[in-house]
Design a protein around this motif. Structure first.
Motif, mmCIF file in Angstrom:
data_model
loop_
_atom_site.group_PDB
_atom_site.id
_atom_site.type_symbol
_atom_site.label_atom_id
_atom_site.label_comp_id
_atom_site.label_asym_id
_atom_site.label_seq_id
_atom_site.Cartn_x
_atom_site.Cartn_y
_atom_site.Cartn_z
ATOM 1 N N ILE A 45 0.992 -1.144 0.034
ATOM 2 C CA ILE A 45 0.069 -0.082 0.044
ATOM 3 C C ILE A 45 0.834 1.456 0.104
ATOM 4 C CG2 ILE A 45 -1.328 1.342 1.400
ATOM 5 C CD1 ILE A 45 -3.203 -1.412 1.989
ATOM 6 N N PRO A 86 -6.038 -5.570 -2.528
ATOM 7 C CA PRO A 86 -6.258 -4.969 -1.229
ATOM 8 C C PRO A 86 -7.736 -4.505 -0.908
ATOM 9 C CG PRO A 86 -5.244 -3.096 -2.314
ATOM 10 C CD PRO A 86 -5.595 -4.260 -3.369
ATOM 11 N N LEU A 138 -7.864 3.713 -1.033
ATOM 12 C CA LEU A 138 -6.832 4.662 -0.269
ATOM 13 C C LEU A 138 -7.564 5.947 -0.173
ATOM 14 C CD1 LEU A 138 -3.491 3.296 -1.302
ATOM 15 C CD2 LEU A 138 -4.887 2.785 0.765
ATOM 16 N N PRO A 160 -9.020 -1.370 3.679
ATOM 17 C CA PRO A 160 -8.685 -2.776 2.891
ATOM 18 C C PRO A 160 -9.531 -3.648 3.386
ATOM 19 C CG PRO A 160 -6.795 -1.582 3.556
ATOM 20 C CD PRO A 160 -7.622 -0.950 4.357
#
Lengths: 413, 405
Positions: free
Chosen positions: B146, B312, B316, B343
């Motif tokens: 990430i 994921p 974000l 996630p």
């Protein structure tokens, strides 16, 4: 400087031992072995003197000791660090009878080579009456049975019981003094002990083990010189034995463990640690079957709203069942024994529920340990153990399974 | 002769015992059932750093090693058991900021509450009048991936004005970062603010900042970057500057590397028909608009993380989640009702880290997937309505898919 003095004392002890051993090799008339069958103490409280000693009519002391070593292959959830060899401990005893009713015993232990060197016991006994003896020095707190009767050669298992190390921090000894005595009546023996000693310190709940640990709280290197809080730890035990049935012991220990004042100024609330223990042992079927065990329960007062990984209640128990399969002359050893058995044990380091979810707090271990033990004599044991262990972490997540295969020996010398 | 036979017997028994070792021990759990493995392809040196970091992550601190005096946890692993999610008993509390105008309670120990204290000290309490929110520790496995998502990719996913009219208006969190945080080489800047991505409010720039902050705020462990213990307004004692950090930079960097190099959670039963149908439903009802299935890392000196596609189930970005999830507490420049998309990878293994029970959402308030979905509102309102309108069978398929993550 203190370190040098201590090392000098160790050297003296070793030289004395070497000297006696040399004498023993030359002439049996000078030194002789006083051998006891190591697995048959009278009461557990007698175990400390009920050991094989090498004595000499020319010397004022008797000397002895034991060694404990093993191999171990351990795996946790299928991950292993491979095979290891472990030198668990070597212990030296020195005892002396100064006069008819005054005697002295010391026990110096080297664990894992010289990683830990501890004077585990060093006390003098003065007998006024069988029912009233004074004992002072570094004494073993009479809590549970294992702490008093922990010599490796006595046991058919390589690992010590978890409850006797994780709940009661065997070997637990402290500086102090107190009284003990025994009463005999035909088939019965009743014994008692009561001592006041220095106790634990703040590390009971402020340690890197991440759980309430009397073991962490006993490590204070100053404990043989001063108490952590000026308040004695009380330890008492009452044991009763019927010669044909077996023994039961009831013991307790209580004291304030934290430093609550500094130079007269109160800096914290007093917090107590209390431990109760019940132990038992019996033999039956012509002494072929031995069953022994112990239940320990520790209650530790915590500061308000303390992190829940430190529990206020811990308990643990174990039971050993040992059966002598063969007892005869084997490989040239008279009265050699082949024992088979198993240990069952369970320890809960944190008995309670989470405040937020009301679900059970984990941090517990269960284990079954089958054993095969060969005893060429009463003072030596060769052991093969298989350990199967289930443990939960603090959050009570799915259990982790561990296994260990151990082979080792232990012997008095 | 007898002695010889004894020795032979013993030797044979020992040989048999040790050759049987591997049969007498339990098998390792499969890689998709745990999260604490290293990503594949690390060099030997990186494996060593990972191992050092793993040890640091599990280290339990006490007063002697720098814990506290006020704290939330005694080790990283106590909140992130098995590198998985936390448990309600290890939730942390933050307080004092209700809007984008900053935290009004910094002089009262905000933003984080350290409610535990070493013996002899007093834990913090939330000041009267301060709003607060409880945060459950997130999964740490896969965070290295990430961290490497290019900032431009995040901007490309954002649609703050909802120009496409789908009701979803995710935005990146532009936030001010501490002066000790080193922005990446290609960092995009806007009025002195950087694109942040970690934390429930997405207000943390990178794993280094996250971990330095966690050592300090969660455990009272000082580093060269945050050398002062948390302030305890409850006791009124101002912490002094440490003469030395509780942990050195090497230990800190090893911990950061450990988190960066943890394998990403692996989906199970990917080819199961019900799981595949559930995945289709997940997309059809709109969940995947925020819980984006796959992202791609940018450049990394760790070859195992360089230019990799991963799964994921997050974008974000910050999304307004509606009134039910508005705790009237926020961080940086997020609104109180805005949350960074969590996630979903590893969510199916939650029970394994939460004592066999499931605690979902940012504070563990939901006990099941169904309940968690019902807490969704705001930009996710339509997806929740869609979920409630599909058949029970399809709902179960969706749950089977989530359970496989």
């Amino acid at each position: 400087m203190r370190k040098y003095i201590f090392n000098f004392k160790i050297l003296n002890t070793l030289l004395l031992f070497a000297c006696i051993h040399h004498v023993h090799g030359q002439s049996d008339s000078l030194a002789r072995r006083k051998t006891n069958d190591s697995i048959r103490p009278r009461l557990n409280m007698d175990a400390i003197y009920n050991r094989p000693f090498l004595t000499s009519t020319k010397l004022p002391v008797a000397i002895g000791g034991y060694i404990e070593a093993n191999t171990q292959y351990r795996s946790t959830d299928g991950v292993s660090d491979g095979l290891h060899f472990q030198m668990r401990r070597m212990t030296l005893f020195v005892s002396s009878t100064m006069s008819k009713k005054i005697k002295f015993l010391s026990e110096l232990e080297f664990e894992e080579g010289t990683k830990e060197i501890n004077l585990e016991y060093c006390a003098m006994d003065i007998e006024a009456h069988p029912l009233l003896n004074f004992r002072g020095g570094i004494i073993m707190n009479p809590i549970g049975a294992f702490n008093q009767n922990h010599d490796g050669p006595r046991w058919d298992f390589i690992d010590r019981p978890i409850c006797a190390t994780g709940i009661i921090p065997s070997t637990l000894s402290n500086v102090g003094m107190g009284i003990h005595g025994k009463y005999f009546s035909h088939l019965w023996i009743v014994g008692y002990e009561f001592y006041l000693t220095n106790g634990f310190d703040d590390k009971v709940i402020n340690n890197t083990e991440g759980r309430t640990s009397l073991h962490a709280g006993k490590e204070n290197p100053e404990k043989f010189a001063q108490s952590s809080n000026g308040m004695p730890l009380s330890t008492g035990k009452l044991a009763i034995r019927h010669r044909n049935i077996g023994e039961m012991g009831f013991s307790f220990m209580q004291g304030v463990y934290n430093t609550w004042q500094i130079e007269g100024l109160k800096v914290d609330h007093k917090r107590k640690a209390t431990v109760f223990a019940v132990d038992y042992n019996t033999t039956m079927l012509n002494n072929k079957l031995t069953i022994m065990g112990e239940y320990d329960r520790a209650m530790v007062e915590l500061p308000g709203n303390y992190t829940q990984q430190f529990g206020s209640l811990q308990w643990g128990a174990y039971t050993d069942v040992i059966y002598t399969v063969i007892q005869k002359k084997m490989f040239g050893w008279e009265k050699a024994k082949l024992n088979m058995g198993a240990r069952f044990e369970w320890v809960d380091y944190n008995d309670g529920r989470f405040r937020e979810t009301k679900t059970n707090i984990g941090d517990d271990i269960k284990a079954i340990v089958p054993t095969i033990a060969f005893r060429p004599s009463g003072t030596t044991v060769i052991r093969l153990n298989y350990r199967y262990e289930w443990s939960h972490d603090l959050l009570n997540n799915p259990e982790v399974k561990s296994q260990a295969i151990q082979f080792g020996f232990s012997s008095y010398f | 002769m007898k002695k010889l036979s004894f020795v032979l017997t013993l030797s044979t028994a020992m040989t048999l015992a040790f050759s049987a070792c591997k049969k007498l021990v339990s098998a390792s759990p499969s890689k998709d059932a745990v999260m604490s493995s290293a990503i594949e392809g690390l060099s030997l040196e990186q494996n060593k750093r990972f191992s050092d970091g793993s040890e640091e992550f599990s280290e339990i601190y006490d007063e002697g090693s720098g814990l506290g005096p006020i704290y939330v946890a005694t080790s990283c692993a106590s909140c992130h058991s098995g590198d998985n999610k936390g448990h309600p008993s290890t939730n942390l509390t933050r307080f004092g900021q209700i809007d984008t105008n900053g935290n009004q309670y910094l002089d009262r120990g905000a933003p984080q509450l350290q409610h535990f204290a070493l013996p002899g000290y007093t834990g913090e309490r939330i000041p009267q009048g301060a709003m607060s929110s409880n945060f459950m520790a997130p999964i740490v496995a896969g965070l290295g991936y990430i961290e490497l998502v290019p900032e431009q990719d995040m901007i490309d996913m954002a649609d703050p004005q909802d120009l496409n009219g789908d009701g979803i208006s995710g935005r990146v969190h532009w936030n001010v970062i501490p002066n000790w945080v080193k922005p990446s080489a290609n960092a995009i800047q806007q009025n002195g603010k950087y694109i942040c991505r970690f934390g429930r409010k997405g207000g943390v720039y990178n794993l280094h900042q996250q971990i330095v902050g966690a050592f300090n705020n969660d455990m009272g462990i000082t580093t060269s970057y945050m050398p002062i213990d948390p302030y305890n307004a409850e006791s009124g004692i101002h912490p002094s500057l440490s003469s030395g950090a509780d942990i050195d930079d090497k230990s800190l960097n090893s911990t950061v590397f450990y988190i960066q190099a943890l394998q990403a959670p692996i989906q199970r039963d990917q080819n199961n028909v019900v799981v595949m149908e559930g995945k289709t439903i997940f997309k059809n009802i709109g969940c995947a608009k925020c819980h984006v299935e796959s992202l791609r890392t940018g450049n990394s000196i760790i070859s195992a993380l360089h230019q990799k596609t991963f799964y994921p189930y997050t974008d974000l970005l910050l999304h307004d989640m509606g009134a039910a999830l508005n705790d009237h507490y926020t961080e940086g420049f997020a609104m109180a009702s805005e949350w960074r998309t969590t996630p979903l990878w590893g969510v199916g293994l939650s029970k394994d880290a939460q004592g066999g029970v499931m605690y979902l959402m940012h504070d563990g308030r939901a006990g099941s997937f169904e309940e968690a979905i019902q807490w969704h509102g705001g930009e996710a309102e339509q997806s929740k309505i869609n979920f409630n309108q599909i058949s029970k069978t399809d709902q179960n398929r969706l749950i089977a898919f989530l359970s496989s993550l």
